[in-house]
Design a protein around this motif. Structure first.
Motif, PDB file in Angstrom:
ATOM      1  N   ARG A  99       9.525  27.383  -4.558  1.00 48.28           N
ATOM      2  CA  ARG A  99       8.321  27.042  -5.298  1.00 48.28           C
ATOM      3  C   ARG A  99       7.833  25.642  -4.938  1.00 48.28           C
ATOM      4  NH1 ARG A  99       7.965  29.433 -10.305  1.00 48.28           N
ATOM      5  NH2 ARG A  99       6.040  28.215 -10.505  1.00 48.28           N
ATOM      6  N   VAL A 100       6.520  25.487  -4.797  1.00 44.88           N
ATOM      7  CA  VAL A 100       5.956  24.152  -4.568  1.00 44.88           C
ATOM      8  C   VAL A 100       5.547  23.501  -5.886  1.00 44.88           C
ATOM      9  CG1 VAL A 100       5.164  24.691  -2.246  1.00 44.88           C
ATOM     10  CG2 VAL A 100       3.621  25.060  -4.173  1.00 44.88           C
ATOM     11  N   GLY A 101       5.521  24.268  -6.973  1.00 49.68           N
ATOM     12  CA  GLY A 101       5.092  23.725  -8.263  1.00 49.68           C
ATOM     13  C   GLY A 101       6.216  23.533  -9.254  1.00 49.68           C
ATOM     14  N   HIS A 102       7.465  23.531  -8.773  1.00 49.29           N
ATOM     15  CA  HIS A 102       8.585  23.523  -9.716  1.00 49.29           C
ATOM     16  C   HIS A 102       8.725  22.209 -10.478  1.00 49.29           C
ATOM     17  CE1 HIS A 102      10.305  21.868  -5.984  1.00 49.29           C
ATOM     18  NE2 HIS A 102      11.165  21.229  -6.744  1.00 49.29           N
ATOM     19  N   ILE A 103       8.291  21.086  -9.898  1.00 47.79           N
ATOM     20  CA  ILE A 103       8.406  19.814 -10.616  1.00 47.79           C
ATOM     21  C   ILE A 103       7.421  19.785 -11.784  1.00 47.79           C
ATOM     22  CG2 ILE A 103       8.155  17.301 -10.425  1.00 47.79           C
ATOM     23  CD1 ILE A 103       9.160  17.532  -7.557  1.00 47.79           C
ATOM     24  N   GLY A 104       6.236  20.340 -11.579  1.00 44.92           N
ATOM     25  CA  GLY A 104       5.286  20.439 -12.678  1.00 44.92           C
ATOM     26  C   GLY A 104       5.748  21.408 -13.740  1.00 44.92           C
ATOM     27  N   GLU A 105       6.165  22.602 -13.315  1.00 42.76           N
ATOM     28  CA  GLU A 105       6.557  23.631 -14.271  1.00 42.76           C
ATOM     29  C   GLU A 105       7.863  23.302 -14.979  1.00 42.76           C
ATOM     30  OE1 GLU A 105       7.994  28.310 -14.297  1.00 42.76           O
ATOM     31  OE2 GLU A 105       6.480  27.656 -12.846  1.00 42.76           O
ATOM     32  N   GLY A 106       8.853  22.804 -14.226  1.00 42.51           N
ATOM     33  CA  GLY A 106      10.180  22.639 -14.794  1.00 42.51           C
ATOM     34  C   GLY A 106      10.462  21.288 -15.411  1.00 42.51           C
ATOM     35  N   LEU A 107       9.717  20.255 -15.021  1.00 45.43           N
ATOM     36  CA  LEU A 107      10.024  18.907 -15.498  1.00 45.43           C
ATOM     37  C   LEU A 107       8.918  18.336 -16.380  1.00 45.43           C
ATOM     38  CD1 LEU A 107      11.684  17.315 -12.330  1.00 45.43           C
ATOM     39  CD2 LEU A 107      12.749  18.452 -14.256  1.00 45.43           C
ATOM     40  N   VAL A 108       7.768  18.005 -15.778  1.00 42.34           N
ATOM     41  CA  VAL A 108       6.760  17.311 -16.577  1.00 42.34           C
ATOM     42  C   VAL A 108       6.068  18.255 -17.563  1.00 42.34           C
ATOM     43  CG1 VAL A 108       4.783  17.584 -14.992  1.00 42.34           C
ATOM     44  CG2 VAL A 108       4.941  15.555 -16.457  1.00 42.34           C
ATOM     45  N   GLY A 109       5.901  19.534 -17.196  1.00 38.51           N
ATOM     46  CA  GLY A 109       5.245  20.462 -18.106  1.00 38.51           C
ATOM     47  C   GLY A 109       5.947  20.573 -19.450  1.00 38.51           C
ATOM     48  N   PRO A 110       7.260  20.907 -19.476  1.00 41.71           N
ATOM     49  CA  PRO A 110       7.967  20.967 -20.750  1.00 41.71           C
ATOM     50  C   PRO A 110       7.968  19.638 -21.502  1.00 41.71           C
ATOM     51  CG  PRO A 110       9.219  22.065 -19.038  1.00 41.71           C
ATOM     52  CD  PRO A 110       8.078  21.379 -18.350  1.00 41.71           C
ATOM     53  N   THR A 111       7.940  18.517 -20.767  1.00 46.14           N
ATOM     54  CA  THR A 111       7.910  17.208 -21.412  1.00 46.14           C
ATOM     55  C   THR A 111       6.564  16.973 -22.080  1.00 46.14           C
ATOM     56  OG1 THR A 111       9.386  16.443 -19.643  1.00 46.14           O
ATOM     57  CG2 THR A 111       8.446  14.768 -21.087  1.00 46.14           C
ATOM     58  N   ILE A 112       5.484  17.399 -21.424  1.00 45.77           N
ATOM     59  CA  ILE A 112       4.160  17.305 -22.043  1.00 45.77           C
ATOM     60  C   ILE A 112       4.097  18.194 -23.280  1.00 45.77           C
ATOM     61  CG2 ILE A 112       1.709  17.831 -21.708  1.00 45.77           C
ATOM     62  CD1 ILE A 112       2.082  16.993 -18.755  1.00 45.77           C
ATOM     63  N   LEU A 113       4.679  19.373 -23.218  1.00 49.85           N
ATOM     64  CA  LEU A 113       4.709  20.247 -24.391  1.00 49.85           C
ATOM     65  C   LEU A 113       5.441  19.583 -25.552  1.00 49.85           C
ATOM     66  CD1 LEU A 113       5.426  23.739 -22.800  1.00 49.85           C
ATOM     67  CD2 LEU A 113       3.465  23.159 -24.253  1.00 49.85           C
ATOM     68  N   GLU A 114       6.483  18.820 -25.249  1.00 53.56           N
ATOM     69  CA  GLU A 114       7.288  18.192 -26.296  1.00 53.56           C
ATOM     70  C   GLU A 114       6.666  16.923 -26.835  1.00 53.56           C
ATOM     71  OE1 GLU A 114      11.911  16.607 -26.940  1.00 53.56           O
ATOM     72  OE2 GLU A 114      11.313  17.569 -25.057  1.00 53.56           O
ATOM     73  N   PHE A 115       6.062  16.103 -25.978  1.00 53.84           N
ATOM     74  CA  PHE A 115       5.604  14.780 -26.394  1.00 53.84           C
ATOM     75  C   PHE A 115       4.098  14.581 -26.295  1.00 53.84           C
ATOM     76  CE2 PHE A 115      10.018  14.127 -25.077  1.00 53.84           C
ATOM     77  CZ  PHE A 115      10.521  13.365 -26.129  1.00 53.84           C
ATOM     78  N   GLY A 116       3.388  15.477 -25.633  1.00 50.32           N
ATOM     79  CA  GLY A 116       1.979  15.246 -25.358  1.00 50.32           C
ATOM     80  C   GLY A 116       1.068  15.475 -26.546  1.00 50.32           C
ATOM     81  N   THR A 117      -0.092  14.842 -26.494  1.00 53.62           N
ATOM     82  CA  THR A 117      -1.138  15.097 -27.483  1.00 53.62           C
ATOM     83  C   THR A 117      -1.824  16.419 -27.141  1.00 53.62           C
ATOM     84  OG1 THR A 117      -2.831  13.967 -26.169  1.00 53.62           O
ATOM     85  CG2 THR A 117      -1.528  12.612 -27.696  1.00 53.62           C
ATOM     86  N   ASP A 118      -2.626  16.924 -28.060  1.00 49.44           N
ATOM     87  CA  ASP A 118      -3.370  18.156 -27.780  1.00 49.44           C
ATOM     88  C   ASP A 118      -4.271  17.972 -26.567  1.00 49.44           C
ATOM     89  OD1 ASP A 118      -2.178  19.453 -29.887  1.00 49.44           O
ATOM     90  OD2 ASP A 118      -3.843  19.127 -31.281  1.00 49.44           O
ATOM     91  N   GLU A 119      -4.882  16.798 -26.451  1.00 54.96           N
ATOM     92  CA  GLU A 119      -5.765  16.529 -25.306  1.00 54.96           C
ATOM     93  C   GLU A 119      -4.981  16.534 -24.005  1.00 54.96           C
ATOM     94  OE1 GLU A 119      -7.596  15.193 -28.999  1.00 54.96           O
ATOM     95  OE2 GLU A 119      -5.644  14.748 -28.093  1.00 54.96           O
ATOM     96  N   GLN A 120      -3.798  15.946 -23.999  1.00 53.84           N
ATOM     97  CA  GLN A 120      -2.974  15.924 -22.791  1.00 53.84           C
ATOM     98  C   GLN A 120      -2.521  17.332 -22.404  1.00 53.84           C
ATOM     99  OE1 GLN A 120      -0.038  13.124 -24.161  1.00 53.84           O
ATOM    100  NE2 GLN A 120      -0.957  11.411 -23.036  1.00 53.84           N
TER     101      GLN A 120
END
Length: 382
Positions: free
Chosen positions: A93-114
């Motif tokens: 996968r070329v998108g695994h860093i987005g899907e597996g790392l920053v994506g779940p972190t945004i889900l946990e800590f991000g604002t609705d806008e983020q």
């Protein structure tokens, strides 16, 4: 014997298997087996097209809420998909860093806008990410980060250097751990910024590896900018956010990783039989131990996969990285003298040996994993 696959509720394993077989037999047949550690240079554009095909079909970000393109899949379903993905020899996968790392972190800590801004492009495969953690003086000692950012007229201005940044040369965004409080030290005063890569002030320089390829990079920030709202979590709370990201790194996809390990071990065994190395009782014992340890690895990973991974996930990273490095050494041993020559380029087992030397260093060195296990899991003194 092998342990049976855990069932996936709702037949997702069977759905994934059928979809992957059809997709990888038609338009995308040529991408089977492309990419992976030491081979990230292979077919990037083709694999990016595959990433977007996966996204359109709803096979990326399975555990995310449906409003952001996911399936709200259970952990059992995610494990099933990753195992079937690896079993089908689908491309890395070329998108695994987005899907597996920053994506779940945004889900946990991000604002609705983020969440609205960053999650859908990750799910679709339209925006790729890299991780801005390690520095020349802050590799395993991540709390020694020296990259700095200051808030200036509603914009974060970033200056510093990151190193060993996987896929930075193709990434659109980087999540950067940096120091935003001037007098702060160690874990305090850090912030987790989301930074666009395509701008003046960002320079990416590839690092040539032992394999001759360059999937790691140095990244220099010289007055690079990102909007004030692109801080994840509160300013100064970056350490907590960064540790959450590392927890997500040890998620359900590790079960798919082990299918790849199983294929590599099968190739090592086949080579041992072909060269006669399997007749050596010492090498035969090493082959049996590698098989047994891989079965233990899978059982341990199944035991540890959960929505809120704790510090004990360091056990899994320590175990698989040490095992994989030993497998690389075994791969060289079964080849005999022929494994010492690389006329016309590296073969798969030589590449396995060379790249696996890094397994016990990247994503947290073995020494750091042992410290985490001792202090945060067993409660031993520093």
């Amino acid at each position: 014997m092998s342990l049976p696959d855990p069932p996936a509720p709702g037949g997702l394993r069977e759905q994934a298997r059928a979809w992957l077989e059809e997709a990888l037999s038609g338009e995308f047949a040529h991408v089977r087996g492309l990419g992976g550690p030491g081979r990230e240079h292979e077919g990037h554009e083709e694999r990016l097209a595959w990433e977007r095909h996966l996204g359109r079909a709803g096979w990326t970000c399975l555990g995310w809420p449906r409003r952001y393109g996911g399936r709200a899949a259970s952990l059992e379903e995610q494990v099933a998909f990753h195992e079937e993905y690896a079993r089908a020899r689908a491309p890395a996968r070329v998108g695994h860093i987005g899907e597996g790392l920053v994506g779940p972190t945004i889900l946990e800590f991000g604002t609705d806008e983020q969440k609205e801004r960053f999650l859908p492009p990750i799910q679709r495969g339209d925006e790729l990410w890299c991780q801005g953690y390690s520095e020349p003086e802050a590799g395993s000692d991540l709390a020694n980060v020296r990259t700095r950012a200051r808030l200036e007229n509603g914009t974060w201005v970033i200056t510093g250097q990151k190193v060993w940044t996987s896929l930075a040369h193709v990434a659109h965004w980087c999540f950067v751990l940096c120091r935003t409080e001037e007098s702060s030290q160690r874990h305090r005063g850090l912030s987790y910024l989301l930074v666009p890569m395509d701008q003046p002030g960002v320079v990416v320089r590839p690092i040539v590896q032992l394999t001759g390829t360059s999937e790691f990079n140095e990244v220099f920030f010289d007055g690079a900018r990102t909007a004030a709202g692109n801080v994840l979590g509160a300013p100064g709370d970056g350490w907590r956010v960064a540790m959450a990201t590392l927890g997500h790194e040890r998620g359900a996809s590790t079960l798919g990783q082990q299918i790849g390990f199983r294929r590599e071990l099968a190739e090592v065994i086949a080579t041992a039989r072909r060269t006669g190395a399997a007749d050596d009782p010492v090498l035969r014992d090493r082959l049996v131990r590698a098989w047994l340890e891989l079965e233990i690895m899978r059982l341990n990973a199944l035991r540890m996969v959960r929505p809120d991974p704790g510090p004990e996930v360091s056990i899994a990273k320590l175990y698989w990285s040490e095992w994989h490095r030993r497998l690389g050494e075994l791969a060289q041993a079964v080849q005999g003298k022929s494994g010492l020559a690389a006329d016309g380029g590296l073969n798969d087992l030589q590449r396995l040996y060379l790249f696996s030397r890094a397994d016990t260093i990247y994503a947290g060195s073995s020494e750091i994993q042992r410290n985490i296990i001792a202090e945060r899991t067993l409660g031993l003194p520093r």
